[in-house]
Design a protein around this motif. Structure first.
Motif, PDB file in Angstrom:
ATOM      1  N   VAL A 233       8.891  -2.827 -14.295  1.00 17.29           N
ATOM      2  CA  VAL A 233       8.534  -1.739 -13.386  1.00 17.29           C
ATOM      3  C   VAL A 233       8.234  -2.364 -12.021  1.00 17.29           C
ATOM      4  N   VAL A 234       9.196  -2.245 -11.097  1.00 17.58           N
ATOM      5  CA  VAL A 234       9.097  -2.909  -9.797  1.00 17.58           C
ATOM      6  C   VAL A 234       9.450  -1.901  -8.704  1.00 17.58           C
ATOM      7  N   PRO A 235       8.506  -1.051  -8.324  1.00 14.92           N
ATOM      8  CA  PRO A 235       8.837   0.022  -7.366  1.00 14.92           C
ATOM      9  C   PRO A 235       9.444  -0.472  -6.060  1.00 14.92           C
ATOM     10  N   TRP A 236       8.938  -1.607  -5.519  1.00 13.00           N
ATOM     11  CA  TRP A 236       9.460  -2.055  -4.228  1.00 13.00           C
ATOM     12  C   TRP A 236      10.931  -2.458  -4.284  1.00 13.00           C
ATOM     13  N   GLY A 237      11.462  -2.684  -5.497  1.00 15.38           N
ATOM     14  CA  GLY A 237      12.878  -3.011  -5.620  1.00 15.38           C
ATOM     15  C   GLY A 237      13.767  -1.874  -5.158  1.00 15.38           C
ATOM     16  N   LEU A 238      13.324  -0.617  -5.359  1.00 16.76           N
ATOM     17  CA  LEU A 238      14.116   0.530  -4.901  1.00 16.76           C
ATOM     18  C   LEU A 238      14.200   0.543  -3.386  1.00 16.76           C
ATOM     19  N   ARG A 239      13.088   0.279  -2.718  1.00 14.99           N
ATOM     20  CA  ARG A 239      13.111   0.273  -1.248  1.00 14.99           C
ATOM     21  C   ARG A 239      14.047  -0.818  -0.736  1.00 14.99           C
ATOM     22  N   LYS A 240      13.968  -1.998  -1.330  1.00 18.08           N
ATOM     23  CA  LYS A 240      14.851  -3.088  -0.886  1.00 18.08           C
ATOM     24  C   LYS A 240      16.317  -2.732  -1.104  1.00 18.08           C
TER      25      LYS A 240
ATOM     26  N   GLN B 160       0.827  -1.201   0.000  1.00 18.24           N
ATOM     27  CA  GLN B 160       0.000   0.000   0.000  1.00 18.24           C
ATOM     28  C   GLN B 160       0.867   1.260   0.000  1.00 18.24           C
ATOM     29  N   PRO B 161       0.465   2.282  -0.770  1.00 22.48           N
ATOM     30  CA  PRO B 161       1.209   3.551  -0.727  1.00 22.48           C
ATOM     31  C   PRO B 161       1.040   4.221   0.625  1.00 22.48           C
ATOM     32  N   ILE B 162       2.003   5.041   0.990  1.00 17.68           N
ATOM     33  CA  ILE B 162       1.916   5.757   2.268  1.00 17.68           C
ATOM     34  C   ILE B 162       1.827   7.254   2.004  1.00 17.68           C
ATOM     35  N   GLU B 163       1.384   7.968   3.026  1.00 18.90           N
ATOM     36  CA  GLU B 163       1.366   9.420   2.977  1.00 18.90           C
ATOM     37  C   GLU B 163       2.513   9.941   3.822  1.00 18.90           C
TER      38      GLU B 163
ATOM     39  N   GLU C 170       4.246  18.376  -9.356  1.00 16.13           N
ATOM     40  CA  GLU C 170       3.273  18.393  -8.263  1.00 16.13           C
ATOM     41  C   GLU C 170       3.831  17.705  -7.025  1.00 16.13           C
ATOM     42  N   ILE C 171       4.550  16.596  -7.221  1.00 20.74           N
ATOM     43  CA  ILE C 171       5.177  15.906  -6.090  1.00 20.74           C
ATOM     44  C   ILE C 171       6.226  16.809  -5.443  1.00 20.74           C
ATOM     45  N   ILE C 172       7.019  17.501  -6.286  1.00 17.74           N
ATOM     46  CA  ILE C 172       8.036  18.415  -5.759  1.00 17.74           C
ATOM     47  C   ILE C 172       7.369  19.528  -4.950  1.00 17.74           C
ATOM     48  N   ASP C 173       6.305  20.094  -5.496  1.00 18.93           N
ATOM     49  CA  ASP C 173       5.618  21.177  -4.794  1.00 18.93           C
ATOM     50  C   ASP C 173       5.100  20.722  -3.430  1.00 18.93           C
ATOM     51  N   ASN C 174       4.666  19.464  -3.353  1.00 23.46           N
ATOM     52  CA  ASN C 174       4.154  18.920  -2.092  1.00 23.46           C
ATOM     53  C   ASN C 174       5.257  18.328  -1.210  1.00 23.46           C
ATOM     54  N   ASN C 175       6.495  18.261  -1.760  1.00 22.88           N
ATOM     55  CA  ASN C 175       7.619  17.632  -1.055  1.00 22.88           C
ATOM     56  C   ASN C 175       7.289  16.194  -0.666  1.00 22.88           C
ATOM     57  N   GLY C 176       6.525  15.508  -1.518  1.00 29.32           N
ATOM     58  CA  GLY C 176       6.154  14.116  -1.256  1.00 29.32           C
ATOM     59  C   GLY C 176       4.676  13.907  -1.444  1.00 29.32           C
ATOM     60  N   PHE C 177       4.073  13.215  -0.495  1.00 26.64           N
ATOM     61  CA  PHE C 177       2.669  12.826  -0.582  1.00 26.64           C
ATOM     62  C   PHE C 177       1.939  13.167   0.717  1.00 26.64           C
ATOM     63  N   PRO C 178       1.737  14.450   0.966  1.00 29.02           N
ATOM     64  CA  PRO C 178       1.077  14.807   2.219  1.00 29.02           C
ATOM     65  C   PRO C 178      -0.379  14.349   2.232  1.00 29.02           C
ATOM     66  N   GLY C 179      -0.837  13.946   3.422  1.00 28.73           N
ATOM     67  CA  GLY C 179      -2.224  13.565   3.613  1.00 28.73           C
ATOM     68  C   GLY C 179      -2.854  14.409   4.692  1.00 28.73           C
ATOM     69  N   PRO C 180      -4.110  14.137   5.005  1.00 28.04           N
ATOM     70  CA  PRO C 180      -4.804  14.913   6.034  1.00 28.04           C
ATOM     71  C   PRO C 180      -4.104  14.879   7.385  1.00 28.04           C
ATOM     72  N   GLU C 181      -3.415  13.758   7.660  1.00 28.12           N
ATOM     73  CA  GLU C 181      -2.763  13.610   8.968  1.00 28.12           C
ATOM     74  C   GLU C 181      -1.315  14.089   8.967  1.00 28.12           C
ATOM     75  N   THR C 182      -0.814  14.490   7.803  1.00 30.48           N
ATOM     76  CA  THR C 182       0.590  14.886   7.709  1.00 30.48           C
ATOM     77  C   THR C 182       0.805  16.247   8.368  1.00 30.48           C
TER      78      THR C 182
ATOM     79  N   ASN D 249       7.231   6.951  -3.964  1.00 25.80           N
ATOM     80  CA  ASN D 249       6.531   6.520  -2.756  1.00 25.80           C
ATOM     81  C   ASN D 249       7.319   5.428  -2.026  1.00 25.80           C
ATOM     82  N   GLU D 250       7.970   4.536  -2.773  1.00 27.87           N
ATOM     83  CA  GLU D 250       8.817   3.520  -2.138  1.00 27.87           C
ATOM     84  C   GLU D 250      10.046   4.163  -1.500  1.00 27.87           C
ATOM     85  N   ALA D 251      10.560   5.210  -2.136  1.00 23.53           N
ATOM     86  CA  ALA D 251      11.676   5.950  -1.525  1.00 23.53           C
ATOM     87  C   ALA D 251      11.223   6.593  -0.218  1.00 23.53           C
ATOM     88  N   LEU D 252       9.987   7.095  -0.200  1.00 26.92           N
ATOM     89  CA  LEU D 252       9.442   7.690   1.031  1.00 26.92           C
ATOM     90  C   LEU D 252       9.304   6.638   2.128  1.00 26.92           C
ATOM     91  N   LYS D 253       8.903   5.413   1.751  1.00 25.25           N
ATOM     92  CA  LYS D 253       8.822   4.325   2.736  1.00 25.25           C
ATOM     93  C   LYS D 253      10.203   4.042   3.320  1.00 25.25           C
TER      94      LYS D 253
END
Length: 998
Positions: free
Chosen positions: A833-840, A494-497, A932-944, A882-886
């Protein structure tokens, strides 16, 4: 917002598919809409892995066929079948693997190992077991009397299945017709066979029906009719041509209908079971999406699957396309027969896999279209074509090489693909699939392929006496899948905020910036006269010149354009490489390209002017001469120690010339270990270390920059996650691909021990002569710690295995098999295209080298140069970041920057965030999404929580504008004052003239 995109991604395909409509109930022929429907599905969302579960009560099973696994061909009074006779003919059958067994005489010896097989089923946790009865074991001559030993064998099997709670799915006839019936009547070419089959079925219903809820009359009648009696490729080997093949199929359909009515009229009321026929099919796709090609695809399915399915599921008659094309070759059913055959199936039993697809499908039945292995599209077609039947997949899988033992990764990924497609058919397309059967439980005799391939979940050593079942990796995969009833969503999927820290470097890469040193027109010192009366052109005045003004960086139009595009993207960093071969063409300071150096100085200074940090690599290898000066490339390149000193001299020149503008250096960018000899790598490491120490001692204090090396680092994952052997292979490849250059710098100053041990092993065993050089103690001290950060380029993930399966993708040197997970999303160039590979990968770097600062210096994917298809890059950027953020948030990786590859399509075709056509740059949707991601500095959510970052020191672009244009401003001021004075005098004298006239 950018951060919400992936949260909705799993729902998006379903919503779109609902809007597009699900297959309806109606007359035969609605399957023709399948191809256009799937061509319109949303990309790439429809191709993503679906994390979901199957409906409650879904049936999971495994299967086998009597001749493939039973053996015991002369035991217990068994008669000969057509396969016994066929396999015993002189000569080796196609696909057999001498000196091993070439028939099913013993095979897996299931006849003598009932408890062994059922224990394997119990271990899997399946709900059902599909097996076939050997007609010639129950009726040795094909007709009465019955063989008591045969009846006892199957009673024993059914009893044991009932004891462990496994549902039997029983096939009456799986290709092994008693040879006596072939000899006496000509087999299925005879009209008497349907009644004989009826009598055999009655025996089976009477003796076993109380314990069986699912019956299959026969398996894949296409193969029996066409290859048994038409081409003669399979038993009984009759080469009767198309006419006899169609006649045999006619009798098979009549036989099936007789047995269904027998059960329906006499056994269903008491036994309450269901009866069907196992039909096999390929899938076909049009060469081009034209109406004619789609008609040909429909015809191909009519000629294979519809041949049997339409009479049973629609109207009792053959497809119209067959009747139009085959005329007198195709037998006819009477009206009475049509009514008798129509509706003789309680569910649609489907077989899909290696036996028919790509192997036993006659090429002319493809009608010049392309065969495919899309189970999902076939399920949708069946659903549309045959009035939304309940579908039971009674055979499905692929195969591995006959030499593959326990780690059957290729088999796992095909299984994963087929099961995923079944799940999508259920959840997205509304297809009513209620069960799935993997083929097969254990290795056996694979028909025309003999023992050259394997399809079992359990490995069988056919040369052994006891024929033990040894679980393959696919057993563990299927076990876990059954336990979870599919692929339920997992937290790590699951993606994270969240947001990245203050000062996080958001960058983009252009390996080599566009260099255009053409001066602007304002640098021309000539004087021109405008001929306003005749030519209307500027005419140069010979011999008259103005004083030359000083050159300014803004005079380079190419720089202004590139800077404006970077500003539009709103990146904070820009990464590019210098061209050593152009700056110092002779490889030393005897010849310097000062114009190019000035261009680089201007580019870096203009970046700083707009608050973009230049990240500059001294050297990046390219195909031509490795991007080295020709004099160095000609004399050994990096294998020559003189290149080391030349690089240090070049680095000193760059630090001196550009260091006031560049505070972020890369010594070497992505040196390719695939193309490096061990000697070249050795010298490259020493060159990097010397350049690093040069900067550290002589330039760091005054220039206050940082410097390191950037390594290409794609993740490597074991193909079989349950296999220790595959894990060892993955670890070995990581050390050879990344550790080779990383360990001396970021680790202990020497090469990985895994490399030395492996090279020692293969040099001694396989007579290779690969020498990994040794560093002196002084060199180790010089190299160890020569970094300020860990810079890596990451693009994809690779699967590796230990079992040799595909010679083309097998590396004999490292003893590694490259494997492809066909459920992964792939780019046009087939990059996974395997995003979780970057996190690993980021966690691996942290675990090996500590909590050092890490920059992802390049991360990108190719795509078709089409705005629509840029959706793949949007998905890629979104999920890799998003995997880098994780990694940063959950794993505490010290990640300090992320750079997208690449800036534009002009310098990196198909990879750019800007397209380039007709000398124009246009932002792609992926650029706007990244911004847009740069402007938000990531993936902000309501709880961020809002991150309050200290204000950066911003230089004043307006002030710089005035500072660099003093002459121009003075001239404008003079014109303005002159204009005011002129107006004053005109007004003054105008008033005096007025007074005089008054």
């Amino acid at each position: 917002p950018a951060g919400s995109m992936d949260l909705a991604a799993p729902l998006l395909p379903m919503l779109l598919l609902l809007l597009m409509g699900r297959p309806g109930r109606g007359a035969q022929g609605q399957g023709a809409g399948t191809w256009s429907r799937f061509a319109r599905l949303p990309y790439p969302q429809d191709q993503l892995f679906l994390h979901d579960t199957f409906p409650d009560g879904f049936l999971w099973g495994a299967g086998s066929a009597a001749y493939q696994t039973e053996g015991g061909w002369r035991q217990g009074g068994k008669g000969a079948s057509v396969w016994d006779a066929f396999a015993h003919r002189p000569g080796t059958p196609p696909g057999a693997a001498p000196p091993g067994p070439v028939s099913g005489d013993v095979a897996s010896d299931s006849y003598n190992n009932v408890f062994r097989d059922v224990e394997g089923l119990r271990r899997l946790g399946v709900s059902h077991y599909r097996f076939s009865l050997s007609w010639s074991r129950l009726l040795p001559n094909g007709t009465a009397p019955a063989n008591p030993a045969g009846l006892a064998h199957y009673r024993r099997l059914l009893l044991r299945l009932r004891e462990v709670g496994i549902e039997p799915v029983v096939t009456l006839y799986h290709w092994d017709l008693p040879q006596a019936l072939q000899d006496a009547f000509g087999g299925w070419a005879s009209p008497v066979l349907p009644q004989i089959f009826h009598d055999y079925a009655e025996l089976c219903f009477r003796h076993f029906g109380g314990q069986v809820r699912y019956w299959l009359t026969m398996d894949n009648p296409y193969v029996v009719a066409w290859h048994g009696y038409g081409t003669g490729r399979l038993p009984p080997g009759v080469q009767g041509g198309p006419r006899l093949g169609y006649l045999a199929a006619h009798h098979l359909l009549q036989a099936h209908a007789k047995v269904w009515h027998l059960y329906n009229d006499h056994f269903r009321p008491t036994q309450r079971g269901k009866v069907s026929i196992a039909l096999s099919s390929h899938w076909i796709k049009p060469q081009r999406m034209t109406e004619k090609n789609i008609e040909e695809c429909q015809k191909s399915l009519d000629f294979v699957l519809g041949w049997f399915a339409k009479p049973i599921f629609i109207d009792g008659d053959y497809p119209e396309s067959m009747k139009r094309n085959l005329s007198s070759l195709l037998p006819e059913f009477s009206e009475v027969e049509k009514k008798y055959i129509k509706g003789t199936a309680d569910f649609f039993a489907l077989s899909f896999g290696a036996t028919l697809s790509f192997q036993l499908l006659d090429s002319h039945m493809k009608f010049q279209q392309l065969e495919s292995i899309s189970l999902r599209q076939l399920l949708y077609w069946i659903n549309s074509e045959y009035n939304n039947p309940q579908i039971f997949i009674v055979e499905n899988s692929w195969f591995v090489s006959g030499t593959t033992k326990r780690d059957d990764a290729k088999y796992i990924y095909y299984l994963k693909k087929f099961i995923m497609e079944t799940l999508k058919a259920i959840r997205y397309d509304g297809v009513n699939v209620f069960g799935y059967t993997v083929w097969s439980l254990l290795d056996g005799f694979e028909w025309h392929r003999g023992y050259s391939i394997r399809r079992g979940l359990f490995y069988v050593d056919f040369q052994s006496h006891d024929k033990k079942l040894m679980p393959k990796s696919s057993v563990l995969f299927y076990q876990k899948l059954i336990e979870k009833n599919g692929f339920p969503p997992l937290p790590e999927n699951q993606p994270i905020e969240g947001i990245f820290p203050c000062g996080f470097a958001w960058g983009v890469v252009d390996n080599y910036i566009q260099v255009d040193t053409t001066p602007a027109q304002f640098l021309d010192s000539s004087v021109y006269v405008w001929d306003v009366h005749q030519t209307k052109k500027l005419i140069k005045v010979d011999g008259v010149y103005t004083s030359k003004r000083r050159h300014h960086c803004v005079d380079f139009a190419a720089i202004r354009l590139q800077i404006s595009l970077l500003q539009e993207m709103r990146v904070t960093h820009f990464h590019f490489s210098l061209k050593w071969s152009l700056i110092l063409p002779l490889g030393n300071l005897s010849l310097i390209n000062h114009t190019l150096v000035h261009y680089y100085q201007c580019f870096a200074s203009e970046l700083l002017r707009v608050n973009i940090t230049p990240v500059v690599a001294l050297w990046q290898p390219m195909i031509e001469n490795q991007e080295l000066p020709v004099s160095l490339a000609k004399y050994g390149a990096w294998e020559n120690t003189e290149t080391v000193q030349a690089f240090v001299e070049y680095a000193r020149f760059c630090f001196t010339s550009l260091g006031n503008h560049v505070k972020f250096w890369i010594t070497m960018n992505e040196p390719s270990v695939k193309n490096l000899t061990y000697t070249a790598g050795h010298n490259l490491l020493k060159a990097h270390a010397q350049a690093w120490h040069l900067y550290d001692k002589e330039f760091r204090r005054s220039q206050k920059g940082k410097i390191s090396i950037a390594l290409q680092a794609d993740w490597v994952e074991p193909a079989c996650p349950f296999s220790r052997n595959d894990q060892e292979v993955a670890d070995r490849i990581l050390e050879f691909d990344i550790g080779w250059l990383a360990e001396p710098i970021f680790g202990n100053g020497d090469y990985p021990e895994v490399m030395r041990a492996w090279l020692h092993r293969i040099n001694s065993v396989d007579l290779y002569n690969f020498h990994l050089p040794y560093f002196s103690e002084d060199e180790k001290k010089l190299i160890q710690g020569s970094f300020d950060f860990f810079a890596l380029s990451h693009y994809t993930t690779t699967l590796v295995g230990s079992e040799k399966e595909d010679a083309v993708k097998y590396d004999h040197y490292l003893e590694v098999q490259m494997i492809n997970d066909i459920t992964w999303l792939h780019s046009p160039s087939r990059a996974a295209v395997v995003p979780w590979g970057l996190r690993k990968l980021l966690m691996w770097v942290k675990s090996k080298y500590g909590n050092i600062p890490i920059y992802v210096m390049a991360n990108g994917i190719d795509d078709d140069q089409n705005v629509v298809h840029d959706k793949l890059r949007v998905y890629y950027i979104q999920n890799y970041i998003n995997e880098a953020l994780k990694a940063y948030t959950l794993d505490n990786v010290n990640l300090q920057g992320y750079f997208v590859y690449s800036f534009n399509d002009k310098t990196a075709p198909k990879y750019g965030l800007y397209s380039y056509t007709a000398n124009q740059y246009e932002p792609k949707p992926s650029m706007k999404h990244y911004r847009e991601i740069i402007d938000n500095n990531g993936f902000p959510g309501p709880e961020t929580l809002e991150l309050l970052c200290p204000e950066e020191v911003v230089s004043c672009p307006e002030c710089h504008f005035f500072r660099t244009r003093k002459s121009l401003l003075a001239f404008i001021s003079f014109i303005f004052v002159a204009f005011i004075v002129t107006i004053f005098f005109i007004t003054y004298y105008s008033k005096r003239v007025e007074r005089r006239y008054k």
